[in-house]
Design a protein around this motif. Structure first.
Motif, PDB file in Angstrom:
ATOM      1  N   LEU A 239      32.303  34.442  37.427  1.00  0.00           N
ATOM      2  CA  LEU A 239      31.819  35.535  37.853  1.00  0.00           C
ATOM      3  C   LEU A 239      30.747  36.383  38.309  1.00  0.00           C
ATOM      4  CD1 LEU A 239      34.767  37.595  35.713  1.00  0.00           C
ATOM      5  CD2 LEU A 239      35.335  35.956  37.771  1.00  0.00           C
ATOM      6  N   GLU A 240      30.886  37.480  39.487  1.00  0.00           N
ATOM      7  CA  GLU A 240      29.982  37.766  39.690  1.00  0.00           C
ATOM      8  C   GLU A 240      30.380  39.182  39.155  1.00  0.00           C
ATOM      9  OE1 GLU A 240      28.102  36.848  42.669  1.00  0.00           O
ATOM     10  OE2 GLU A 240      29.090  35.165  42.586  1.00  0.00           O
ATOM     11  N   PRO A 241      28.913  39.773  39.175  1.00  0.00           N
ATOM     12  CA  PRO A 241      28.938  40.800  37.742  1.00  0.00           C
ATOM     13  C   PRO A 241      29.589  41.777  38.263  1.00  0.00           C
ATOM     14  CG  PRO A 241      26.502  40.180  38.496  1.00  0.00           C
ATOM     15  CD  PRO A 241      27.391  39.565  38.969  1.00  0.00           C
ATOM     16  N   ASP A 242      29.706  42.263  40.082  1.00  0.00           N
ATOM     17  CA  ASP A 242      30.978  43.337  40.435  1.00  0.00           C
ATOM     18  C   ASP A 242      32.238  43.097  40.142  1.00  0.00           C
ATOM     19  OD1 ASP A 242      31.599  41.399  41.691  1.00  0.00           O
ATOM     20  OD2 ASP A 242      30.998  42.852  43.916  1.00  0.00           O
ATOM     21  N   GLN A 243      32.950  41.780  39.707  1.00  0.00           N
ATOM     22  CA  GLN A 243      34.069  41.533  39.241  1.00  0.00           C
ATOM     23  C   GLN A 243      34.520  42.047  37.866  1.00  0.00           C
ATOM     24  OE1 GLN A 243      33.841  37.442  40.307  1.00  0.00           O
ATOM     25  NE2 GLN A 243      35.615  37.847  41.614  1.00  0.00           N
ATOM     26  N   ILE A 244      33.514  42.160  36.829  1.00  0.00           N
ATOM     27  CA  ILE A 244      33.963  42.433  35.503  1.00  0.00           C
ATOM     28  C   ILE A 244      34.896  43.980  35.138  1.00  0.00           C
ATOM     29  CG2 ILE A 244      32.602  42.727  32.867  1.00  0.00           C
ATOM     30  CD1 ILE A 244      32.081  39.876  34.378  1.00  0.00           C
ATOM     31  N   GLN A 245      34.210  45.254  36.251  1.00  0.00           N
ATOM     32  CA  GLN A 245      34.638  46.484  36.404  1.00  0.00           C
ATOM     33  C   GLN A 245      36.692  45.941  36.261  1.00  0.00           C
ATOM     34  OE1 GLN A 245      34.004  48.459  39.357  1.00  0.00           O
ATOM     35  NE2 GLN A 245      32.932  46.806  40.171  1.00  0.00           N
ATOM     36  N   TYR A 246      37.008  45.031  36.909  1.00  0.00           N
ATOM     37  CA  TYR A 246      38.214  44.609  37.029  1.00  0.00           C
ATOM     38  C   TYR A 246      38.799  43.749  35.773  1.00  0.00           C
ATOM     39  CZ  TYR A 246      37.135  45.873  41.646  1.00  0.00           C
ATOM     40  OH  TYR A 246      36.173  47.037  42.318  1.00  0.00           O
ATOM     41  N   LEU A 247      37.783  43.567  34.666  1.00  0.00           N
ATOM     42  CA  LEU A 247      38.795  42.662  33.698  1.00  0.00           C
ATOM     43  C   LEU A 247      38.826  43.993  32.150  1.00  0.00           C
ATOM     44  CD1 LEU A 247      36.564  39.794  33.553  1.00  0.00           C
ATOM     45  CD2 LEU A 247      38.950  40.058  34.946  1.00  0.00           C
ATOM     46  N   PHE A 248      37.998  45.233  32.641  1.00  0.00           N
ATOM     47  CA  PHE A 248      38.391  46.470  32.180  1.00  0.00           C
ATOM     48  C   PHE A 248      39.306  47.581  31.975  1.00  0.00           C
ATOM     49  CE2 PHE A 248      35.094  45.297  28.630  1.00  0.00           C
ATOM     50  CZ  PHE A 248      35.004  44.031  29.163  1.00  0.00           C
ATOM     51  N   ARG A 249      40.695  47.603  31.753  1.00  0.00           N
ATOM     52  CA  ARG A 249      41.647  48.407  32.406  1.00  0.00           C
ATOM     53  C   ARG A 249      40.767  49.889  32.788  1.00  0.00           C
ATOM     54  NH1 ARG A 249      47.950  46.813  29.574  1.00  0.00           N
ATOM     55  NH2 ARG A 249      47.539  44.588  30.490  1.00  0.00           N
ATOM     56  N   ASP A 250      40.836  50.692  31.525  1.00  0.00           N
ATOM     57  CA  ASP A 250      39.721  52.094  31.707  1.00  0.00           C
ATOM     58  C   ASP A 250      38.534  51.659  32.246  1.00  0.00           C
ATOM     59  OD1 ASP A 250      38.563  50.044  29.931  1.00  0.00           O
ATOM     60  OD2 ASP A 250      38.424  51.217  28.117  1.00  0.00           O
ATOM     61  N   VAL A 251      37.481  50.865  32.723  1.00  0.00           N
ATOM     62  CA  VAL A 251      36.502  51.108  33.317  1.00  0.00           C
ATOM     63  C   VAL A 251      36.774  51.335  34.393  1.00  0.00           C
ATOM     64  CG1 VAL A 251      34.331  50.240  34.424  1.00  0.00           C
ATOM     65  CG2 VAL A 251      35.079  50.097  31.730  1.00  0.00           C
ATOM     66  N   LYS A 252      37.944  50.284  34.617  1.00  0.00           N
ATOM     67  CA  LYS A 252      37.964  49.826  36.465  1.00  0.00           C
ATOM     68  C   LYS A 252      39.226  51.043  36.778  1.00  0.00           C
ATOM     69  CE  LYS A 252      42.507  47.984  36.781  1.00  0.00           C
ATOM     70  NZ  LYS A 252      43.270  46.547  37.276  1.00  0.00           N
ATOM     71  N   SER A 253      39.640  52.024  35.747  1.00  0.00           N
ATOM     72  CA  SER A 253      40.077  53.146  36.761  1.00  0.00           C
ATOM     73  C   SER A 253      39.601  54.492  36.694  1.00  0.00           C
ATOM     74  CB  SER A 253      42.243  53.876  35.497  1.00  0.00           C
ATOM     75  OG  SER A 253      41.769  53.890  34.013  1.00  0.00           O
ATOM     76  N   GLU A 254      38.980  54.518  35.807  1.00  0.00           N
ATOM     77  CA  GLU A 254      37.277  55.297  35.938  1.00  0.00           C
ATOM     78  C   GLU A 254      36.769  54.794  37.651  1.00  0.00           C
ATOM     79  OE1 GLU A 254      37.619  58.174  35.018  1.00  0.00           O
ATOM     80  OE2 GLU A 254      38.640  57.675  32.731  1.00  0.00           O
ATOM     81  N   ALA A 255      36.721  54.063  37.221  1.00  0.00           N
ATOM     82  CA  ALA A 255      35.747  53.274  38.575  1.00  0.00           C
ATOM     83  C   ALA A 255      35.750  53.808  40.096  1.00  0.00           C
ATOM     84  CB  ALA A 255      35.294  51.755  38.626  1.00  0.00           C
TER      85      ALA A 255
END
Ligand SMILES: Nc1nc2c(ncn2[C@@H]2O[C@H](COP(=O)(O)OP(=O)(O)OP(=O)(O)O)[C@@H](O)[C@H]2O)c(=O)[nH]1
Ligand SMILES: [Mg+2]
Ligand SMILES: [Zn+2]
Length: 305
Positions: A239-255
């Protein structure tokens, strides 16, 4: 055993599911309840197709014990670690205590399953041990807020077992978790009589003595279930670093609220994710897990170039 199925020439054709694969042999559980030791037709090899545990197949029975796989149904999905097809869900198994729960490990395993786009159930074991329930009660709200269901399980104390089996209904489930958390104990509970060892390497110190080295599907009265030796070797390195946020539901919604383009939500002043953590809307432990996995992926990438 009496075989039933469609007669094709001198053979019977049957449908079934591959439940075990060992050195070129595939064990197919047929819809009629028989288990056949099968080879795969040569055409699969030519096409570069390798039958997988979990595959729905058509088999030509040769006698009552053997057969040939002649057709593989299209796969709904395919995991590589462990190597298994047509998985419906993953039970992420961790112990609350002995060994002590690592939230990083928990979040990492959730992220792995998210990457596979599979539903998951969080199963927290050894719930009867002193202090375990307190740990459970502390973390459960964080995960419930993200719509993850979490069960406190103790098969010793008969706690949580009904909810666990209810989740197995008509599904193919993979158990994922590190050594010693109680996966085989779960398997033995839902598949009485299954030949699986409990309390294995970690206690006896004999490397590989009881560890499952291949994937095997067991049929329960509710569905299929597999122990999974491979999950711990999983990595996010593709994976690329910028894909990791999508694997964390809570981080993703804040992002979604982050105004910075290409932000990885680390130390940037004004980053919405960082703010959410500082203001308590995002659990600090979740943010820490995100940052740690992100760092690992970045490090791995730097090593490659
Ligand atoms: N106190 C307590 N011990 C448990 C519970 N569930 C499992 N154990 C114990 O934990 C140890 C490890 O259980 P296993 O089921 O072998 O764990 P595993 O996840 O299959 O481990 P590996 O096969 O090494 O990956 C055994 O001694 C079990 O008896 C539980 O609910 N409470
Ligand atoms: Mg085991
Ligand atoms: Zn940001």
């Amino acid at each position: 055993m009496e075989l039933s199925g469609e007669r094709v020439g001198v053979h019977f054709r049957m449908r079934g599911k591959i439940v075990r694969a060992v050195s070129g042999f595939y064990y197919v559980q047929t819809d009629t309840g028989a288990t056949l030791q099968c080879r795969a037709r040569g055409i699969f090899k030519k096409r570069g197709v390798k039958p997988l545990v979990g595959d729905r197949v058509n088999v030509e029975a040769q006698g009552t014990k053997e057969g040939v796989i002649v057709e593989i149904a299209p796969r709904v999905n395919e995991l590589t670690r462990p190597s298994i097809a047509n998985v419906d869900q993953v039970f992420v198994v961790l112990s609350l205590i002995e060994p002590e729960l690592s939230l990083y490990q928990l979040d990492k395993m959730i992220a792995m399953v998210e990457e596979q786009n599979l539903p998951l159930l969080l199963v927290l074991t050894k719930a009867e041990l002193p202090g375990a329930i307190e740990v459970f009660q502390q973390i459960e709200p964080v995960y419930r807020a993200m719509h993850y269901e979490m069960i406190a399980l103790s098969l010793r104390a008969g706690m949580g077992s009904e909810r666990l089996t209810a989740h197995l209904k008509n599904k193919t489930t993979v158990l994922a978790g590190l050594s010693g958390v109680g996966k085989s104990t779960i398997l033995r509970f839902v598949v009485p009589g299954a030949d699986v060892a409990v309390g294995s390497i970690s206690e006896k110190g004999l490397r590989g003595k009881h560890t499952t080295t291949f994937v095997e599907l067991y049929q329960t009265e509710h569905g299929f279930i597999a122990d999974s030796p491979g999950f711990s070797q999983y990595s996010f390195e593709s994976l690329e670093p910028d894909q990791i946020q999508y694997l964390f539901r809570d981080v993703k919604s804040e992002a979604l609220h982050c105004a910075f383009r290409g932000c990885l939500h680390e130390t940037e002043d004004g980053c919405a994710v960082r703010n959410a953590c500082e203001e308590g809307r995002l659990a600090a432990t979740r943010y820490a897990s995100y940052r740690q996995i992100l760092q690992e992926v970045k490090d791995a990438k730097n090593r490659r170039y």
